[in-house]
Design an enzyme around this catalytic site. Sequence first.
Site, mmCIF file in Angstrom:
data_model
loop_
_atom_site.group_PDB
_atom_site.id
_atom_site.type_symbol
_atom_site.label_atom_id
_atom_site.label_comp_id
_atom_site.label_asym_id
_atom_site.label_seq_id
_atom_site.Cartn_x
_atom_site.Cartn_y
_atom_site.Cartn_z
ATOM 1 N N LYS A 127 0.771 -0.980 0.191
ATOM 2 C CA LYS A 127 0.299 0.015 -0.032
ATOM 3 C C LYS A 127 1.131 0.936 0.092
ATOM 4 O O LYS A 127 0.979 1.997 -1.319
ATOM 5 C CB LYS A 127 -1.294 0.469 1.359
ATOM 6 N N THR A 128 1.970 1.404 0.810
ATOM 7 C CA THR A 128 2.873 2.316 1.134
ATOM 8 C C THR A 128 3.897 2.381 -0.244
ATOM 9 O O THR A 128 3.420 3.826 -0.828
ATOM 10 C CB THR A 128 3.698 2.487 2.065
ATOM 11 N N ARG B 278 6.880 -8.350 1.811
ATOM 12 C CA ARG B 278 7.955 -8.537 3.016
ATOM 13 C C ARG B 278 7.926 -9.560 3.509
ATOM 14 O O ARG B 278 9.413 -9.473 3.676
ATOM 15 C CB ARG B 278 6.888 -7.221 4.439
ATOM 16 N N ASP C 34 -1.567 7.045 6.221
ATOM 17 C CA ASP C 34 -1.176 5.341 6.424
ATOM 18 C C ASP C 34 -2.668 5.033 8.315
ATOM 19 O O ASP C 34 -2.921 5.410 8.107
ATOM 20 C CB ASP C 34 0.054 4.385 6.993
ATOM 21 N N THR D 175 -5.890 -1.664 6.972
ATOM 22 C CA THR D 175 -5.821 -3.000 7.076
ATOM 23 C C THR D 175 -7.568 -3.211 7.477
ATOM 24 O O THR D 175 -7.312 -4.949 7.531
ATOM 25 C CB THR D 175 -4.852 -2.953 8.093
#
Length: 368
Positions: free
Chosen positions: A75-76, A228, A120, A169
Amino acid sequence: MNWDDATADTPERLVGPAADREDQAVEAALRPKDLAEFVGQERVRQQLGLVLQAARQRGATADHVLLSGAPGLGKTTLSMIIAAEMGVPIRITSGPAIQHAGDLAAILSSLQEGEVLFLDEIHRMSRPAEEMLYMAMEDFRVDVIVGKGPGATAIPLELPPFTLVGATTRAGLLPPPLRDRFGFTGHMEFYAPSELERVLHRSASLLDVEVSGEGAAEIAGRSRGTPRIANRLLRRVRDYAQVEADGVVTREVAARALEVYEVDERGLDRLDLAVLRALLTLFGGGPVGLSTLAVAVGEERETVEEVAEPFLVREGLLARTPRGRIATPAAWAHLGLVPPQGSPPGAGGSGTDHLRTGQDGLFGPGAS
């Protein structure tokens, strides 16, 4: 590599989705810079590409964008790509950092025309700031309250057109008025192993690590569908290959390395396996209350519920029922155990029903 920002200072689990300091230190070099480099999320990439290209052709500011999905899916990264594709700067903040409407007003009033504001964990923003954001997104204006009590006055403050990129989220916690103000909404899905292999090969080339196709496949299969985690495992396997092998990450080297780090072939770690073993061996597959299960593995109730259970449920190894947690046939097969005779897995044939009475009983708090 497609990563999402998080704020954990130290890694609690090698397969945890939150970014630790080591993750954050290497993000800048490994993040893709445009949509063409971004791996996976094909539908979101295609739709977002059309939105951005149309805005560029019109010479207009891009619509506000809402990205939802689990941590670590990108997302970032996508927010930074949006700014790069539009050729504008990006401002990054988070919902927990905005606790007052004045905090948001200060950020909005300093934005440049066309700038991207990345917010965020937008669902954790305070209610007063959230209500101010409604007008800012729709009318590019905020009302700043000056004074208190009967003498307070609202001074309208015009804002330059900007693009808000919200990330969450937990999209269900966003109020409908806020969701409706986003022109584009994209949901980030977990990655297929083949997509993670592409992520790993790209990261390996940037980190100057030699990885075979089978080695990348071995790591990808244990990465829980999250880029990640895949990149974190790659770095640990790289260390093992450097010390214990010839530096090349093959399937055998990756398997031995991840055995050392207690990540099994399905991506389960020590905590996951402890929960499954307790559920199967102590409680015959369940049903068992959450609190009882947490005591059995020596962890806090919240740790089992929020850290271990989501992945076990997603993998089809554990199920939540009104009577408590039960193991699925796949859980018995994964641990190589045989269900109790005369009752199917999860039917509670262990003779431990007395442990699930009282506060942690069939319909008590621990069974939810």
